[in-house]
Scaffold this motif. Structure first.
Motif, PDB file in Angstrom:
ATOM      1  N   TYR A   3       0.829  -1.202   0.000  1.00 42.58           N
ATOM      2  CA  TYR A   3       0.000   0.000   0.000  1.00 42.58           C
ATOM      3  C   TYR A   3       0.864   1.252   0.000  1.00 42.58           C
ATOM      4  CZ  TYR A   3      -3.515  -3.350   1.443  1.00 42.58           C
ATOM      5  OH  TYR A   3      -4.345  -4.424   1.494  1.00 42.58           O
ATOM      6  N   LEU A   7      -1.707   7.321  -0.681  1.00 45.15           N
ATOM      7  CA  LEU A   7      -3.014   6.944  -1.223  1.00 45.15           C
ATOM      8  C   LEU A   7      -3.954   6.437  -0.138  1.00 45.15           C
ATOM      9  CD1 LEU A   7      -2.065   5.179  -4.580  1.00 45.15           C
ATOM     10  CD2 LEU A   7      -3.125   7.416  -4.276  1.00 45.15           C
ATOM     11  N   LYS A   8      -3.414   5.857   0.916  1.00 44.88           N
ATOM     12  CA  LYS A   8      -4.255   5.388   2.018  1.00 44.88           C
ATOM     13  C   LYS A   8      -5.020   6.531   2.674  1.00 44.88           C
ATOM     14  CE  LYS A   8      -3.165   1.127   4.222  1.00 44.88           C
ATOM     15  NZ  LYS A   8      -2.601   0.435   5.365  1.00 44.88           N
ATOM     16  N   ILE A  10      -6.485   8.920   1.133  1.00 46.33           N
ATOM     17  CA  ILE A  10      -7.604   9.310   0.273  1.00 46.33           C
ATOM     18  C   ILE A  10      -8.684   8.233   0.405  1.00 46.33           C
ATOM     19  CG2 ILE A  10      -8.343   9.892  -2.058  1.00 46.33           C
ATOM     20  CD1 ILE A  10      -5.372  10.546  -2.652  1.00 46.33           C
ATOM     21  N   LYS A  11      -9.712   8.537   1.150  1.00 41.67           N
ATOM     22  CA  LYS A  11     -10.745   7.549   1.481  1.00 41.67           C
ATOM     23  C   LYS A  11     -11.555   7.081   0.272  1.00 41.67           C
ATOM     24  CE  LYS A  11      -9.590   7.757   5.743  1.00 41.67           C
ATOM     25  NZ  LYS A  11      -8.614   6.806   6.191  1.00 41.67           N
ATOM     26  N   GLN A  12     -11.620   7.875  -0.782  1.00 42.27           N
ATOM     27  CA  GLN A  12     -12.401   7.510  -1.958  1.00 42.27           C
ATOM     28  C   GLN A  12     -11.678   6.490  -2.857  1.00 42.27           C
ATOM     29  OE1 GLN A  12     -11.527  10.591  -1.064  1.00 42.27           O
ATOM     30  NE2 GLN A  12     -13.357  11.833  -0.834  1.00 42.27           N
ATOM     31  N   ILE A  13     -10.408   6.224  -2.548  1.00 39.08           N
ATOM     32  CA  ILE A  13      -9.621   5.306  -3.370  1.00 39.08           C
ATOM     33  C   ILE A  13      -9.241   4.083  -2.542  1.00 39.08           C
ATOM     34  CG2 ILE A  13      -7.467   4.959  -4.641  1.00 39.08           C
ATOM     35  CD1 ILE A  13      -7.451   7.939  -5.227  1.00 39.08           C
ATOM     36  N   LYS A  14      -9.658   2.918  -3.025  1.00 32.81           N
ATOM     37  CA  LYS A  14      -9.209   1.663  -2.431  1.00 32.81           C
ATOM     38  C   LYS A  14      -8.112   1.146  -3.363  1.00 32.81           C
ATOM     39  CE  LYS A  14     -10.939  -2.517  -0.363  1.00 32.81           C
ATOM     40  NZ  LYS A  14     -12.135  -3.289  -0.011  1.00 32.81           N
ATOM     41  N   HIS A  15      -6.932   0.955  -2.845  1.00 30.94           N
ATOM     42  CA  HIS A  15      -5.811   0.601  -3.717  1.00 30.94           C
ATOM     43  C   HIS A  15      -4.921  -0.451  -3.076  1.00 30.94           C
ATOM     44  CE1 HIS A  15      -3.337   2.753  -0.904  1.00 30.94           C
ATOM     45  NE2 HIS A  15      -2.274   2.297  -1.539  1.00 30.94           N
ATOM     46  N   LYS A  62     -14.588  -2.988 -10.916  1.00 28.86           N
ATOM     47  CA  LYS A  62     -14.062  -1.795 -10.242  1.00 28.86           C
ATOM     48  C   LYS A  62     -12.554  -1.661 -10.368  1.00 28.86           C
ATOM     49  CE  LYS A  62     -18.057  -0.628  -8.565  1.00 28.86           C
ATOM     50  NZ  LYS A  62     -18.792   0.426  -9.201  1.00 28.86           N
TER      51      LYS A  62
END
Length: 64
Positions: A3, A7-8, A10-15, A62
């Motif tokens: 991870y 990016l972690k 940013i709650k709108q992005i699961k990565h 997704k």
């Protein structure tokens, strides 16, 4: 799975990032090849993408 700390946040992005470990591809694509544009067998790429989606707990549609 790996991870990004940035990016972690940013709650709108699961990565996540994957290594080639645990994939279904063989030969030069051995491992977790998710490249739809590669010359790997389509069935192997599909299995790899299904595996990634399951690990991320999201629908395959997704994945980007």
């Amino acid at each position: 799975m790996f991870y990004s700390k940035k990016l972690k946040n940013i709650k709108q992005i699961k990565h996540c990032f994957f290594s080639r470990k645990n994939g279904f591809s063989k030969g030069i694509y051995r491992g977790l090849n998710c490249g739809k544009g590669s010359k790997d067998k389509r069935e192997n790429v599909k299995k790899n993408l299904d595996y990634v989606a399951k690990k991320m707990d999201i629908g395959r549609d997704k994945l980007i």
